[in-house]
Design a protein around this motif. Structure first.
Motif, PDB file in Angstrom:
ATOM      1  N   LYS A 204       0.841  -1.214   0.000  1.00 50.33           N
ATOM      2  CA  LYS A 204       0.000   0.000   0.000  1.00 50.33           C
ATOM      3  C   LYS A 204       0.872   1.258   0.000  1.00 50.33           C
ATOM      4  O   LYS A 204       0.538   2.244  -0.658  1.00 50.33           O
ATOM      5  N   LEU A 205       1.975   1.244   0.727  1.00 48.41           N
ATOM      6  CA  LEU A 205       2.882   2.403   0.694  1.00 48.41           C
ATOM      7  C   LEU A 205       3.461   2.561  -0.711  1.00 48.41           C
ATOM      8  O   LEU A 205       3.546   3.670  -1.235  1.00 48.41           O
ATOM      9  N   PHE A 206       3.840   1.430  -1.313  1.00 54.21           N
ATOM     10  CA  PHE A 206       4.406   1.460  -2.669  1.00 54.21           C
ATOM     11  C   PHE A 206       3.392   2.048  -3.653  1.00 54.21           C
ATOM     12  O   PHE A 206       3.745   2.818  -4.544  1.00 54.21           O
ATOM     13  N   GLU A 207       2.118   1.699  -3.478  1.00 55.86           N
ATOM     14  CA  GLU A 207       1.051   2.230  -4.357  1.00 55.86           C
ATOM     15  C   GLU A 207       0.704   3.685  -4.043  1.00 55.86           C
ATOM     16  O   GLU A 207      -0.147   4.264  -4.689  1.00 55.86           O
ATOM     17  N   ARG A 208       1.326   4.236  -3.021  1.00 57.30           N
ATOM     18  CA  ARG A 208       1.019   5.589  -2.517  1.00 57.30           C
ATOM     19  C   ARG A 208      -0.463   5.700  -2.121  1.00 57.30           C
ATOM     20  O   ARG A 208      -1.142   6.689  -2.424  1.00 57.30           O
ATOM     21  N   ASP A 209      -0.940   4.684  -1.465  1.00 58.45           N
ATOM     22  CA  ASP A 209      -2.323   4.639  -0.975  1.00 58.45           C
ATOM     23  C   ASP A 209      -2.521   5.747   0.076  1.00 58.45           C
ATOM     24  O   ASP A 209      -1.728   5.884   1.004  1.00 58.45           O
ATOM     25  N   GLU A 210      -3.580   6.520  -0.100  1.00 60.76           N
ATOM     26  CA  GLU A 210      -3.778   7.704   0.756  1.00 60.76           C
ATOM     27  C   GLU A 210      -3.964   7.360   2.233  1.00 60.76           C
ATOM     28  O   GLU A 210      -3.557   8.118   3.107  1.00 60.76           O
TER      29      GLU A 210
END
Ligand code: GDP
Ligand code: K
Ligand code: MG
Length: 271
Positions: A204-210
């Motif tokens: 999720k961090l890699f996807e830049r999840d808000e």
């Protein structure tokens, strides 16, 4: 005595409610998820009342765009149920597996319930090698028909067994360069999140999840993570969220090639 929770998750119309009713009978509790008008249904496993079955909203993804997606991911991460039963419409296996991979990424042990096997058999478009699928994903795969009540006892037994035995946590392994980026991000979040969910947070961090803004990362950690992501984006010449999407599709394509045998060509040649 100990309580267990099993979450039913799957795409809309995969047969979750039909299966839920079979597993729980009339012992159901119906309400709403807090703050939204999405129905919340739970019940107890008929053959093992210490096990609570939680029906999660139908959704295609675990991004944070819809209430259904947010309810599902928050439940799996915050409540850490003992296991997920992922109900799959086997007539549409490729699209359903896209969600299965995301469920596996949460770090919650999973059983794949390949539903609608009656239709797959009738349609004769393809055959699915269940054993191979289970072997390749390293998770239990059980074919069922919720409508025709086929194999439900077997699934129930597997759920009860998995409650008692410590399951291995399996997840899809992607491209080496992506994996190295993910493990470097995991290093940064260790200690901040529950260990079994660290890969989830890394993805999720890699996807830049808000939603990840709520993690208490230091500025140095956030800088390090930004560096890792930028490096991967240069390597792959793509946005980080597309890198993940493509990795999942490539993974599914490999699985499909190995486990699904198309039969339509064969029947055409017979006519
Ligand atoms: P949900 O949206 O995941 O809760 O799915 P439902 O349980 O509401 O089922 C969607 C539709 O698929 C309904 O019309 C069910 O009767 C049907 N269905 C569910 N399981 C099966 C199955 O094993 N075989 C067939 N042929 N239909 C099924
Ligand atoms: K439905
Ligand atoms: Mg339903």
């Amino acid at each position: 005595s100990k309580q267990y929770t099993v979450a039913l998750a799957g795409n809309p119309n995969s047969g979750k409610t039909t299966l839920f009713n079979l597993l729980t009978g009339s012992h159901q509790h119906i309400g709403n998820w807090p703050g939204v008008t999405v129905e919340k249904k739970s019940g107890r496993l008929k053959q093992h009342t210490e096990t609570i079955v939680q029906d999660l909203p139908g959704t295609y993804s675990l991004s944070a765009y819809s209430p259904e997606e947010i309810i599902t991911r928050d439940f799996l991460i915050d409540e850490s149920p003992e296991q997920i039963v992922n109900v799959i419409d086997a007539t549409n296996i490729e699209r359903n597996l896209y969600f299965s991979l995301q469920l596996m990424e949460t770090g919650v042990p999973i059983i794949l319930a390949l539903n609608m096997l009656d239709l797959v058999t009738k349609q004769k478009k393809y055959r699915i090698d269940i054993k191979k699928l289970s072997y390749l994903l390293n998770v239990p795969v059980i074919s069922i028909s919720a409508l025709k009540k086929q194999n439900i006892n077997y699934l129930t037994k597997q759920i009860i067994t998995n409650n008692e035995t410590k399951q291995i946590y399996s997840y899809p392994v992607y491209d080496k360069r992506l994996e190295s980026a993910l493990s470097m991000i995991e290093e940064q979040v260790k200690g901040l999140v529950k260990e079994n969910h660290s890969r989830w947070y890394a993805i999720k961090l890699f996807e830049r999840d808000e939603e990840m803004n709520n993690l208490n990362l230091t500025e140095a950690q956030q800088d390090e993570i930004d560096n890792i992501i930028s490096t991967a984006e240069i390597l792959f010449n793509d946005d980080s969220d597309s890198i993940i999407v493509n990795a999942r599709y490539e993974y599914i394509e490999r699985i499909m090639n190995m486990c699904v045998v198309q039969t339509s060509n064969f029947s055409m040649s017979m006519s």
